[in-house]
Design a protein around this motif. Structure first.
Motif, mmCIF file in Angstrom:
data_model
loop_
_atom_site.group_PDB
_atom_site.id
_atom_site.type_symbol
_atom_site.label_atom_id
_atom_site.label_comp_id
_atom_site.label_asym_id
_atom_site.label_seq_id
_atom_site.Cartn_x
_atom_site.Cartn_y
_atom_site.Cartn_z
ATOM 1 N N PHE A 1 0.857 -1.184 0.000
ATOM 2 C CA PHE A 1 0.000 0.000 0.000
ATOM 3 C C PHE A 1 0.893 1.234 0.000
ATOM 4 O O PHE A 1 1.711 1.393 0.916
ATOM 5 N N PRO A 2 0.774 2.134 -0.974
ATOM 6 C CA PRO A 2 1.491 3.406 -0.859
ATOM 7 C C PRO A 2 1.099 4.105 0.442
ATOM 8 O O PRO A 2 -0.086 4.292 0.724
ATOM 9 N N GLY A 3 2.104 4.441 1.244
ATOM 10 C CA GLY A 3 1.857 5.023 2.558
ATOM 11 C C GLY A 3 2.130 4.074 3.689
ATOM 12 O O GLY A 3 2.141 4.485 4.850
ATOM 13 N N LEU A 4 2.371 2.766 3.378
ATOM 14 C CA LEU A 4 2.666 1.773 4.414
ATOM 15 C C LEU A 4 3.948 1.020 4.067
ATOM 16 O O LEU A 4 4.134 0.606 2.915
ATOM 17 N N PRO A 5 4.822 0.783 5.045
ATOM 18 C CA PRO A 5 6.119 0.137 4.772
ATOM 19 C C PRO A 5 6.071 -1.381 4.913
ATOM 20 O O PRO A 5 6.659 -1.941 5.842
ATOM 21 N N ALA A 6 5.412 -2.057 4.009
ATOM 22 C CA ALA A 6 5.343 -3.523 4.102
ATOM 23 C C ALA A 6 4.836 -4.101 2.800
ATOM 24 O O ALA A 6 4.093 -3.447 2.063
ATOM 25 N N VAL A 7 5.237 -5.345 2.512
ATOM 26 C CA VAL A 7 4.563 -6.155 1.503
ATOM 27 C C VAL A 7 3.352 -6.757 2.197
ATOM 28 O O VAL A 7 3.483 -7.551 3.121
ATOM 29 N N VAL A 8 2.159 -6.372 1.770
ATOM 30 C CA VAL A 8 0.930 -6.774 2.446
ATOM 31 C C VAL A 8 0.474 -8.162 1.987
ATOM 32 O O VAL A 8 0.032 -8.986 2.789
ATOM 33 N N ILE A 9 0.564 -8.426 0.695
ATOM 34 C CA ILE A 9 0.217 -9.729 0.128
ATOM 35 C C ILE A 9 1.387 -10.156 -0.750
ATOM 36 O O ILE A 9 1.863 -9.364 -1.572
ATOM 37 N N GLY A 10 1.864 -11.393 -0.601
ATOM 38 C CA GLY A 10 2.987 -11.787 -1.438
ATOM 39 C C GLY A 10 3.678 -13.042 -0.970
ATOM 40 O O GLY A 10 3.039 -13.973 -0.448
ATOM 41 N N ARG A 11 4.985 -13.062 -1.120
ATOM 42 C CA ARG A 11 5.780 -14.232 -0.784
ATOM 43 C C ARG A 11 7.212 -13.823 -0.476
ATOM 44 O O ARG A 11 7.643 -12.714 -0.811
ATOM 45 N N ASN A 12 7.931 -14.734 0.169
ATOM 46 C CA ASN A 12 9.386 -14.638 0.238
ATOM 47 C C ASN A 12 9.950 -15.889 -0.418
ATOM 48 O O ASN A 12 9.292 -16.485 -1.264
ATOM 49 N N GLU A 13 11.123 -16.322 -0.047
ATOM 50 C CA GLU A 13 11.704 -17.510 -0.671
ATOM 51 C C GLU A 13 11.216 -18.812 -0.047
ATOM 52 O O GLU A 13 11.486 -19.891 -0.576
ATOM 53 N N HIS A 14 10.466 -18.719 1.055
ATOM 54 C CA HIS A 14 10.054 -19.912 1.792
ATOM 55 C C HIS A 14 8.542 -20.090 1.845
ATOM 56 O O HIS A 14 8.053 -21.212 1.740
ATOM 57 N N ILE A 15 7.810 -18.996 2.028
ATOM 58 C CA ILE A 15 6.356 -19.080 2.215
ATOM 59 C C ILE A 15 5.662 -18.044 1.338
ATOM 60 O O ILE A 15 6.292 -17.104 0.837
ATOM 61 N N GLY A 16 4.356 -18.217 1.171
ATOM 62 C CA GLY A 16 3.519 -17.222 0.512
ATOM 63 C C GLY A 16 2.202 -17.109 1.246
ATOM 64 O O GLY A 16 1.804 -18.024 1.984
ATOM 65 N N TRP A 17 1.507 -15.992 1.059
ATOM 66 C CA TRP A 17 0.262 -15.787 1.773
ATOM 67 C C TRP A 17 -0.681 -14.927 0.946
ATOM 68 O O TRP A 17 -0.278 -14.197 0.052
#
Length: 777
Positions: free
Chosen positions: A310-326
């Motif tokens: 979200f522009p204005g928030l410091p995070a990946v809100v929906i997505g994945r890394n190299e191990h898990i996804g959500w």
């Protein structure tokens, strides 16, 4: 800056004299308003150089040497591409739009100041851990460092004649509060029921108009997933006794806001063609320009994730890394209650004593007009909201809502999710979650799948259903919150897949009441149908499911069509056509237009009784058709099938002899929140295109029944393939830039509309722009 602002306003004057002059003026301003995405940029507060790459589609990839710098750089990038959107959002949350837009937004500012969103954001920041505050501080520092170099400002600032103030931590967290508000709608439903009661409506009639979730409809959790004892039987008599409060409710209520919806599902290894999980998610939110989302890959020693922010928030809100996804969808948990207070001199009565009001003063500055001063009464439950729901003369109505609690570490939960490597770490991250309650589906590279619904779920005393306001005398107070081990959750379910579509979460046997109000089960039913139609599912199947526009609403109402006796020759012809139709809501077909218009007319059935059409209660309408609801007895009809036949004639009268194709009237509309009100600029800021589907199709396409204009749809689509995470896909509508004259403003819109996706790759190499951020001396 002043000269450019003057010239921007001059463009509007020229636009009034002729389109060509306006176009020339806009493109003259283009070079003065667009940020640079190449070269080197020196910024104070950065610890080490950061590389920022953008693909031809504008997808951002950040590679930083420290965690501080990766969030600092995200703040810079968000400000580069979405500064006006971020400014607009923080002003909404702070109740400060009137400062720049004038009296037109004063009522909205009053509402938001009364609820106290910004105050709650300030408290939330203080409740974060030192690590959480450090992330917010780094992100804010990035925004402010970018503003300090006096960059070219988006056109909106110039047209409105002001410059952005430096950012504060609460500016970041207030938009999370606003999203929690958008996704929590129980307070409106409580007021609606109390209004009905004030008119003398019985509890039985209310239950008929707003029927409970069908017992045979799919739930997220299955009974086999539960190990708890059966729940206690509800106390219905207590709810009836509360109706005596209804005479204190006003006859007219203003209920701002709307609750959105989403789909997600996760397929376990046994049902996947690759033997590895597949995870799909498409949140359904209000359409607008620019997009709600911003695609980003962030990489640092302690944070590596890709997905949607979200522009204005410091995070990946929906997505994945190299191990898990959500992925996430809205639970629709009941985390709001209204309390009716009994006034006493200087305060209100609580547990046999007088408790004094806490008075909060809010000053709203209004452009071109005197300041407006609000004196807001605060109770132990929360703010008194009478004045902003057109209820000034009734007894005080106080709001209790988990998002106004003084502690809120939801942002830290999202930061922790992106760092999680397994189910245990994922759960640990979610333990910090407050609101809005979301259905989190999970998968990992080892083949595990899972589900959890985190939130502060209130524990209410027996007899308090949460469906109507209750006395604020201390007898109906919440008894605390459910502990995490009792939240709805499952890990590697026996069924081998998990589906959520805002349908009921809990199965028989779950001992707690999360909510009594859920979305219709049509989307969940359709997802399950498609999953169970094949032994093994592929990535391509996930794509097809997200694009599916087969309407189960049509399937439900087809028997009504079969049974009605048409009143005209035209209606007889259309009845035959509709019964021969397959119920797929294609944009190029006319049958969807006639069916949806008929349904719209049909849903006016209880309008006189409840004061509005019932667009979103198909189960009431179906029951009415089967059982001859009393509302069907009108001067023109005696039975509900007669009412349905008359509704078909009215639907056809709306279009005359030649109803248009569905996509001609049902257009996905992306309107700019401010410029859409300027006729000349609307041509450049707004977008619309034909779209299939309806409110209940998987490819959701909710519309305004008065115009059929599509207002809600898939705001982001994501498909994760755990056989090879670099084959994953994502996209959002419009584009990565919020700058009206940028090539990235609507770069993704046609691709989104045609069912296309972008590669969701951490190892991306197709870059069109590279920029190096460097520490300034």
């Amino acid at each position: 800056m002043r000269l450019l602002g003057f010239l921007a306003r001059l463009v509007l004057v020229l636009a009034g004299l002729g389109l060509a002059a306006g176009v020339v003026g806009l493109f003259w301003l283009r070079g003065a308003t667009l940020p640079q995405h190449t070269g080197r940029l020196a910024l104070k507060g950065l610890l080490a150089p950061v590389e920022m790459y953008r693909t031809p589609e504008g997808v951002l990839h950040i590679k930083a040497q420290t965690d501080h710098d990766v969030f600092f750089a995200l703040g810079v990038a968000h400000a580069q591409d979405r500064l006006w959107q971020m400014e607009f959002q923080r002003r909404i949350g702070a109740g400060r739009l009137s400062e720049v837009l004038g009296r037109a937004t004063l009522d909205q500012d009053r509402f938001l100041r009364t609820w106290g969103f910004y105050r709650a954001a300030e408290q939330a920041y203080l409740s974060l851990s030192p690590e959480g505050r450090a992330v917010v501080d780094a992100y804010v520092a990035g925004i402010n460092a970018y503003l300090s170099i006096r960059p070219p400002l988006p056109l909106e600032f110039r047209l409105l004649g002001f410059q952005p103030e430096p950012w504060k931590p609460a500016d970041v967290l207030v938009w999370a509060k606003m999203m929690a508000y958008d996704l929590s709608g129980n307070w409106r439903n409580e007021l609606e029921r109390l209004q009905w009661a004030a008119k003398g409506m019985s509890p039985e009639r209310m239950r008929r108009l707003r029927p409970p979730y069908p017992e045979d409809a799919p739930t997220v959790l299955q009974s086999e997933d539960l190990r708890q004892p059966p729940p206690p039987r509800p106390d219905g008599e207590s709810a009836r006794s509360l109706l005596s409060l209804a005479d204190r409710l006003p006859k007219v209520l203003h209920l701002p806001g709307e609750m959105w919806a989403s789909n997600n599902w996760v397929i376990g290894p046994a049902r996947s063609a690759t033997g590895k999980p597949l995870l799909a998610n498409d949140p359904h939110l209000g359409l607008g320009a620019p997009s709600i989302w911003y695609l980003v890959h962030m990489e640092a020693p302690g944070y590596k994730a890709i997905g949607s922010s979200f522009p204005g928030l410091p995070a990946v809100v929906i997505g994945r890394n190299e191990h898990i996804g959500w992925g996430v969808t809205t639970v629709g948990a009941d985390v709001q209650d209204l309390y009716i207070l009994e006034e006493a001199p200087g305060g209100y009565r609580y547990k046999g004593r007088v408790e004094p009001w806490r008075i909060r003063t809010e000053v709203i500055r209004v452009k071109g007009e005197p300041e407006v001063v609000l004196r807001i009464r605060e109770s132990r439950y929360g703010p008194v909201i009478n004045d902003v729901v057109n209820n000034p003369g009734a007894r005080p109505l106080a709001l209790r809502w988990t998002s106004l609690d003084p502690t809120d570490r939801t942002l830290e939960a999202f930061l922790g999710i992106a760092r999680a490597r397994n189910w245990q770490e994922f759960k640990a991250a979610l333990s910090l979650y407050n609101a809005p309650s979301q259905n989190f589906v999970y998968a990992d590279v080892k083949g595990n799948i899972g589900y959890m619904a985190p939130a502060r779920f209130p524990i209410r005393r027996p007899g308090h259903s949460g469906l109507m306001p209750v006395p604020g005398d201390g007898n109906w107070d919440w008894q605390g919150y459910l502990p995490q081990e009792e939240w709805p959750q499952v890990y590697n379910p026996k069924e081998g897949f998990i589906v959520t579509a805002n349908n009921k979460v809990t199965a028989p046997g779950y001992p707690h009441t999360i909510s009594l109000e859920w979305e219709e089960p049509y989307r969940a039913e359709r997802i399950r149908e498609l999953i169970l139609s094949k032994d093994k599912l592929t990535l391509e199947d996930m794509v097809a499911m997200q694009q599916d526009i087969k309407s189960l609403l049509y399937r439900e109402f087809r028997p009504v069509l079969e049974a009605l006796n048409p009143l005209s020759e035209s209606a007889r012809r259309w009845k035959t056509r509709l019964l021969a139709w397959d119920g797929v809501m294609r944009a190029e077909q006319t049958e969807p237009t006639v069916f949806q218009t008929w349904y719209t007319e049909l849903s006016r059935l209880p309008s006189q009784e409840v004061g509005q059409p019932f667009w979103e209660e198909p189960r009431y309408l179906l029951a009415a058709m089967r059982e001859d609801d009393p509302a069907c007895r009108t001067p023109d009809t005696q039975t509900c099938l007669e009412y349905a036949a008359l509704a078909l004639d009215k639907a056809l009268d709306r279009w005359g002899s030649n109803p248009p194709p569905w996509g001609q009237v049902h257009r996905a509309t992306f309107a700019h929140p401010v410029l859409t009100n300027v006729p000349f600029l609307r041509r450049f800021s707004d977008r619309s295109l034909p779209h299939g589907g309806d409110r209940y199709t998987l490819n959701r396409a909710s519309y305004d029944p008065a115009t059929f204009r599509m207002t809600v749809g898939s705001s982001y689509r994501q498909i994760l393939d755990f056989a090879d995470l670099e084959r994953s896909l994502f996209i959002h509508p419009m584009g990565q830039s919020g700058h009206l004259l940028s090539a990235q403003y609507d770069r993704l819109l046609a691709q989104w509309a045609q069912g296309g996706y972008l590669p969701m790759r951490m190892g991306e190499t197709r870059f069109a722009a590279r920029q190096t951020l460097e520490p300034a001396p």
